[in-house]
Structures are given as structure tokens and as C-alpha cells.
Motif scaffolding. Sequence first.
Motif, PDB file in Angstrom:
ATOM      1  N   ALA A 193       0.846  -1.188   0.000  1.00  0.00           N
ATOM      2  CA  ALA A 193       0.000   0.000   0.000  1.00  0.00           C
ATOM      3  C   ALA A 193       0.882   1.239   0.000  1.00  0.00           C
ATOM      4  N   TYR A 194       0.291   2.364  -0.297  1.00  0.00           N
ATOM      5  CA  TYR A 194       1.010   3.632  -0.251  1.00  0.00           C
ATOM      6  C   TYR A 194       0.177   4.653   0.512  1.00  0.00           C
ATOM      7  N   SER A 195       0.867   5.680   1.031  1.00  0.00           N
ATOM      8  CA  SER A 195       0.210   6.719   1.828  1.00  0.00           C
ATOM      9  C   SER A 195      -0.356   7.791   0.909  1.00  0.00           C
ATOM     10  N   LEU A 196      -1.626   8.144   1.139  1.00  0.00           N
ATOM     11  CA  LEU A 196      -2.322   9.143   0.336  1.00  0.00           C
ATOM     12  C   LEU A 196      -2.666  10.337   1.223  1.00  0.00           C
ATOM     13  N   SER A 197      -2.124  11.526   0.902  1.00  0.00           N
ATOM     14  CA  SER A 197      -2.390  12.728   1.700  1.00  0.00           C
ATOM     15  C   SER A 197      -3.845  13.148   1.536  1.00  0.00           C
ATOM     16  N   VAL A 198      -4.444  13.614   2.662  1.00  0.00           N
ATOM     17  CA  VAL A 198      -5.839  14.067   2.673  1.00  0.00           C
ATOM     18  C   VAL A 198      -5.844  15.573   2.904  1.00  0.00           C
ATOM     19  N   TRP A 199      -6.431  16.310   1.977  1.00  0.00           N
ATOM     20  CA  TRP A 199      -6.520  17.773   2.067  1.00  0.00           C
ATOM     21  C   TRP A 199      -7.978  18.132   2.319  1.00  0.00           C
ATOM     22  N   VAL A 200      -8.236  18.731   3.465  1.00  0.00           N
ATOM     23  CA  VAL A 200      -9.599  19.157   3.798  1.00  0.00           C
ATOM     24  C   VAL A 200      -9.703  20.673   3.812  1.00  0.00           C
ATOM     25  N   CYS A 210      -4.210   5.124   3.905  1.00  0.00           N
ATOM     26  CA  CYS A 210      -3.476   4.122   3.140  1.00  0.00           C
ATOM     27  C   CYS A 210      -4.364   3.585   2.017  1.00  0.00           C
ATOM     28  N   LYS A 211      -3.751   3.325   0.892  1.00  0.00           N
ATOM     29  CA  LYS A 211      -4.485   2.782  -0.255  1.00  0.00           C
ATOM     30  C   LYS A 211      -3.665   1.657  -0.877  1.00  0.00           C
ATOM     31  N   CYS A 212      -4.315   0.541  -1.120  1.00  0.00           N
ATOM     32  CA  CYS A 212      -3.622  -0.605  -1.704  1.00  0.00           C
ATOM     33  C   CYS A 212      -3.230  -0.323  -3.151  1.00  0.00           C
ATOM     34  N   ARG A 213      -2.109  -0.897  -3.553  1.00  0.00           N
ATOM     35  CA  ARG A 213      -1.648  -0.742  -4.926  1.00  0.00           C
ATOM     36  C   ARG A 213      -2.521  -1.568  -5.878  1.00  0.00           C
ATOM     37  N   TYR A 214      -2.360  -1.294  -7.158  1.00  0.00           N
ATOM     38  CA  TYR A 214      -3.165  -1.982  -8.171  1.00  0.00           C
ATOM     39  C   TYR A 214      -2.944  -3.496  -8.081  1.00  0.00           C
ATOM     40  N   GLY A 215      -4.042  -4.234  -8.126  1.00  0.00           N
ATOM     41  CA  GLY A 215      -3.957  -5.683  -8.035  1.00  0.00           C
ATOM     42  C   GLY A 215      -4.145  -6.206  -6.630  1.00  0.00           C
ATOM     43  N   PHE A 216      -4.278  -5.299  -5.634  1.00  0.00           N
ATOM     44  CA  PHE A 216      -4.482  -5.702  -4.242  1.00  0.00           C
ATOM     45  C   PHE A 216      -5.778  -5.087  -3.724  1.00  0.00           C
ATOM     46  N   HIS A 217      -6.310  -5.696  -2.692  1.00  0.00           N
ATOM     47  CA  HIS A 217      -7.518  -5.152  -2.070  1.00  0.00           C
ATOM     48  C   HIS A 217      -7.367  -5.229  -0.556  1.00  0.00           C
ATOM     49  N   GLY A 218      -8.085  -4.341   0.150  1.00  0.00           N
ATOM     50  CA  GLY A 218      -8.004  -4.229   1.606  1.00  0.00           C
ATOM     51  C   GLY A 218      -7.935  -2.760   2.000  1.00  0.00           C
ATOM     52  N   ASP A 219      -7.812  -2.534   3.321  1.00  0.00           N
ATOM     53  CA  ASP A 219      -7.773  -1.135   3.756  1.00  0.00           C
ATOM     54  C   ASP A 219      -6.370  -0.543   3.712  1.00  0.00           C
ATOM     55  N   GLY A 220      -5.344  -1.354   3.518  1.00  0.00           N
ATOM     56  CA  GLY A 220      -3.985  -0.849   3.352  1.00  0.00           C
ATOM     57  C   GLY A 220      -3.224  -0.594   4.628  1.00  0.00           C
ATOM     58  N   PHE A 221      -3.857  -0.695   5.796  1.00  0.00           N
ATOM     59  CA  PHE A 221      -3.196  -0.407   7.061  1.00  0.00           C
ATOM     60  C   PHE A 221      -2.608  -1.688   7.673  1.00  0.00           C
ATOM     61  N   VAL A 222      -1.444  -1.540   8.287  1.00  0.00           N
ATOM     62  CA  VAL A 222      -0.821  -2.676   8.965  1.00  0.00           C
ATOM     63  C   VAL A 222      -1.721  -3.177  10.082  1.00  0.00           C
ATOM     64  N   ASN A 223      -2.359  -2.245  10.809  1.00  0.00           N
ATOM     65  CA  ASN A 223      -3.227  -2.637  11.921  1.00  0.00           C
ATOM     66  C   ASN A 223      -4.636  -3.001  11.468  1.00  0.00           C
ATOM     67  N   GLY A 224      -4.903  -2.893  10.155  1.00  0.00           N
ATOM     68  CA  GLY A 224      -6.207  -3.264   9.625  1.00  0.00           C
ATOM     69  C   GLY A 224      -6.132  -4.576   8.876  1.00  0.00           C
ATOM     70  N   THR A 225      -6.771  -4.620   7.715  1.00  0.00           N
ATOM     71  CA  THR A 225      -6.767  -5.844   6.921  1.00  0.00           C
ATOM     72  C   THR A 225      -5.568  -5.912   5.988  1.00  0.00           C
ATOM     73  N   GLY A 226      -4.805  -4.820   5.877  1.00  0.00           N
ATOM     74  CA  GLY A 226      -3.645  -4.823   4.995  1.00  0.00           C
ATOM     75  C   GLY A 226      -4.067  -4.872   3.538  1.00  0.00           C
ATOM     76  N   CYS A 227      -3.249  -5.486   2.708  1.00  0.00           N
ATOM     77  CA  CYS A 227      -3.538  -5.600   1.272  1.00  0.00           C
ATOM     78  C   CYS A 227      -3.316  -7.048   0.831  1.00  0.00           C
TER      79      CYS A 227
END
Length: 668
Positions: A193-200, A210-227
Amino acid sequence: MHSLFALFFFFFFFFGFLGLEAAVEDCNRSCGSYTAPYPFGFSDGCSIPLNCSNPASSTYSIGDFAVLNLTQDAIVVDVQPSCNRPVRTASTFFGQNFALSNRTGVLLRNCTRRHSGGNCSAESVLIDDQCGTNYENATCFLNATIMTDLTSSGCDVFYTSGVLYRTSVLSVDLNTAELAWWLPEPCNCSPNAYSLSVWVNGTSPSGCRCKCRYGFHGDGFVNGTGCQRGSSDGSIRKFGSLIGAGIIAGASTMAALVLFYCWLRRRTSMTRKRESLRRLLSEASSTVPLYSYKDIEKATDDFSPERILGTGAYGTVYRGELGSSARQVAIKLIKNRDSVEQVMNEIKLVSSVSHPNLVRLLGCCMEQSSKGLILVYECMPNGTLAQHLQRQRGPALPWTIRLAIAVDTAKAIAYLHSSVRPPIFHRDIKSSNILLDNHYHSKVADFGLSCMGLADSATSQSHISTAPQGTPGYVDPQYHQNFHLSDKSDVYSFGVVLMEIVTGMKAVDFGRQQSEVNLAALAVDRIGRGRVDEIVDPFLEPHRDAWTLTSVHKVAELAFRCLAFHRDMRPSMTEVADDLEQIKLSGWAPAEDGALLSTGSSGSSFCFSSASSVAERPRRAASKIQRLALARSMIEVVNVESPVSVQDPWLSEQNSPSANSLLGNAIH
């Protein structure tokens, strides 16, 4: 030897990893039969805590608003129309790690003016007639990404909201609010996964996801479901599992090592930060009492949201009761690391002075550095002077109470200037930093921007050079122009406060005409032309009796002198306090011929000092012609030089009280 080293490393890594897992499991993610995805949960240990409103039905909410859905980038909540929901209720949508997205339009009603920015094309769809004619004045906000966008709107009722989906055909999801969420940087993303900046809002990102790279699915976080890799046919999955088993095992080990390193580094950083804060506190003051973290938790019911008095730029203020006597206090939790220097400056200055009209610092807590600095102040149950002048806390204050508040405040500032060595320049005198107790006695607060002047009063240098800081509308224009800070800078700011007391207007109000946005410029113009009655607060009824009329005009004239552009033309705070005391104690007596100046077509009179005060000291008031000439020059300078924005304090104001001003919020 190698075996011992390997065994040592195994146990070190194993127990460190267990410690990390324990830290992760501090978050309760269950609400009945529902399990919330990372980083959401239902306890204080969760990154984004929610309320489990009904475990039996597994329903949950943010504040009083039911959550409809949690996605990888948004929290969708249900906002049903309401005819009597206060605007401040919308503060639920602005948290530490979430805020209204720029697709959410907020419909407000009972408005004194329409919003000039943004574009809510769905406004006509959102408005209906169920609230009756009393709620006709409405405005629709789009991109209201900070709470002050709503509190400064001039509206009373938060009616509903809707999410605008910009597709080829515009669609609107009525009665729904979308909250964008994020986590503080750096995000702990999984290897795929890679880190995606959030601008509000603002020029810097609010956080990241966190967002999973192409070809992967999940929440992207180490403490979550990962990728995980996307699904495929059985043979490919089997082949991939055989080929990639070693790679996955190695990647998992490396990820665990990185996590352990981050945990160890964070723990070390926290320890160093705690020791650094203790050292700074000892340097700032050795007399400030220290409270234990358990005492603070007990006093605030474990920082219960129900005890929040308000949130400012540097942290959150809670109502609390300390000790066996349940003494009412205001507890400020400061989370902004950049504000440590200002906090230590305030501790140093407040602990070194003692005056009945200066707010008292009762203690602080530094045991839990991860929570930030915790300061304990005396509680001022009647809020701030600004809240009363703007009719935010009941009926308007009568003139006698306003005059008494002005006298007490002037005495406190005069004490800082004349009785303390070296003198203290407050630098942020304003109505929201003047707190009121049960008997409406005032106390000056917020010494974060204060600094000490020259210890030797006999020196030829009457100022110190420093970058301008303060709140727009109150900053001395000469200080802003040449960086010369002196005691007369506080005199100018207090002059603006005096005009707030006389007029009931805000120091800066973009709802007024362009030439009248700055209260100082407006006041100098009207007073200089003898038309002070045009800006006097109608509630005061100055023509009700002669003493009220005379004293209101005298205070306005005193404010006029305080607002002089050149600091040498302003009186000292000691003179200001003496003049206000004389006005308060004088009563009214018939003025001799020539003692009153015409105030224009209104037929009333602009009154100067009483006969007794004239005999005691030389007259400092100018003739009407001189005042007119001086006013013209001052208006030109104020309009050009007085800043519209000065450094960070404007961000904490935003037409709402700062954290320090929130110390005076009600305890009932």
C-alpha cells in the motif's frame, strides 16, 4: 555465542511484538454484533472513536447523528431536517481526525445575511415549508470545512444537509452528510500500500490514509486488513502460494521488524519529550502545583465529551471538579506541539504575578506526555466579555456593569505595566480574553503572547523590537508598521475593548460596510466628528438619565485618546484606570457652561472630565477642530496600516473563542 545472540533476538522481538499487539488491542471495535473496520472503534483507544448508541441493534453514531456507512474515505451520517437545531450542533462534524467533505452542502436558516462564498446548486431542492414563515431566511454552505464557517454565518438554525455528487447529471443525497476522515502522518501502511495525503482545509494536508496498490484489495493499514492480491482461478492461487510463500514470510518478518523499530522509537521519543517538558516547566516556574494524571481523569470523567467547554487552536477545555471539595476548575488539554513555547511563557508570567483581576493558574499535569500538556485554571462561570457584548449569554449587560468591568480590566493591565519589574506587555488584550466570575468581576487571561519589557524604566528606549503578534482589529497599527512594541500597544488594544463596551460591536466584522469593518476606524471617525451617539449600543439608553449620557461619552472620549496612531499621544494605562475610576465614582452633576461639546444634529452633548477632575490635573482633551483634524489622519492610518490578518492568532479566532477564552464558559 551465535545461538545465544539468536535466542536473545527472538525473545526481544517476540515480547516487543506482543507489546505492540497489546497497544493495538486497546481499541474496542465491537458494538453488539457489528465489528467496525480499522481505524474506527467504540472506545478512547481507537483512532476515530464512535458511539455505540444501541448494542442490541448494533447501531452506532457520531454525537447524536446516526452513522449510515463507513467507507475507505468517508463517514456517511444521517441528518434529518430540524426546525430548532442550533448551528453549534454542527460541531459534531468537526473532530480531530474528520471534518465535513467538500461535497456536503449545509442548509442554515434564520439568517441575518446570505453566504457570499461557495455555490449550493441544490439549495432550492433542500428548502421546504415545514418550519413555517419564521424560518424563511436561509443560506446554503458548500465547502464549510471548519466550524467557524458556520458559527460566523449569522444564522441560528442548522436545518439539514445533502451530499452533491458531481457526475454528468448532478445528483443530491438529501439529509445526508459526508465526513472525510484521516489519520495523523505518517500512516502505518502495509508493504503493498502507499500513503495518500488528505486535504480538507488550508495549505497543508490534514493527514493521510493508506491505499492498496493496483492488483491488491483491503484497507492498506498494517493494523487493519492490509492488502491482499485480487481473486483468481484456483491454479493461479496455488501456484502463487507456492512461489510466494518465502517472499511473504520474509516480507512479514521485515514488516514486523519495522513496526517494532517504530514502536521503540516512539516510546523513546515520548520519554524524551516528557523529560524535556519537565525541564521547561522547572525553568518557567517552580511554584506551580503538579497534579497527577489520575486526578485530572477523575476531575473530567476521563475527559468526557459532555464536559467539553470548547475547542480552540491549541487544544480542548474541559469543566472539572478537583479534590474532595469538588472545586470547579477549567482544564485545558493542549495537543499542539508548536504551542509549548507559548504555554511555558504563560506559566512563567502568570505564576510571577498576583492581582485580583488576573486569571490564576492553579497547576498543571505532565505525567502523560502523549496526551499533551494539561493546565488547570480557576473557572470563570460567566464566560467572556465578548460573549455578553454579542448577546451570546443572555440579555445585554447594563452600563454600570460594563463600566465596572472596564475599571477592573484597566487596573489589571496597569498593574502589569507599572507594578511589575520588568513590566509585562500582554500583546493580546481583547474582549474574549476578559473573563467574568459569578459577580461579573473581570479577570484578564491568555498570556501566551505576552513578553517582558525593559527592566530599567529610565532608559531612553521606550519600546522593544519584535515581530507583530496579536488579533486583527486589536493590534496597535504603529507596532504593526515599525515592529516597536511598548506598553502603549496594550493601551491601543484596550481602547478597542472600550469601544466594544460602548457600542456592543465586534472589533472586526465583515458584515458591516467596507469602510466600517474595523471598529477602531469607525469609532475614531464618529467620535472625531462629534457623532458618538450614532454608534452607542441602543440597549444602554444613554439618554435615560444625565449621568449615563455623560459617562458613556466620557468613556468614548477616553477610547478615542487610546486609539491615537502615535503612541506618545496615548495615555498610560495608569491614567486610563484613574480616569475610568473617576467616571465610575463621579455620579452626575450639572456641567458648567462650556464643559460640554455639541455632538452634532442629535442635540446631545459630548462630555469631558468633571469639574473636580479638571482641577486635579491638566486637561488632555483637544478642541473639536483639533479632534476632527486628528480623526481624519487617524482614520487614514488605521484603514491603511491596521492589519486584517496577523500571524496565527487569527486562525484561533475565526469569529469563535480561543482555547484560553473558553476557560470562561459556563459550568451550568
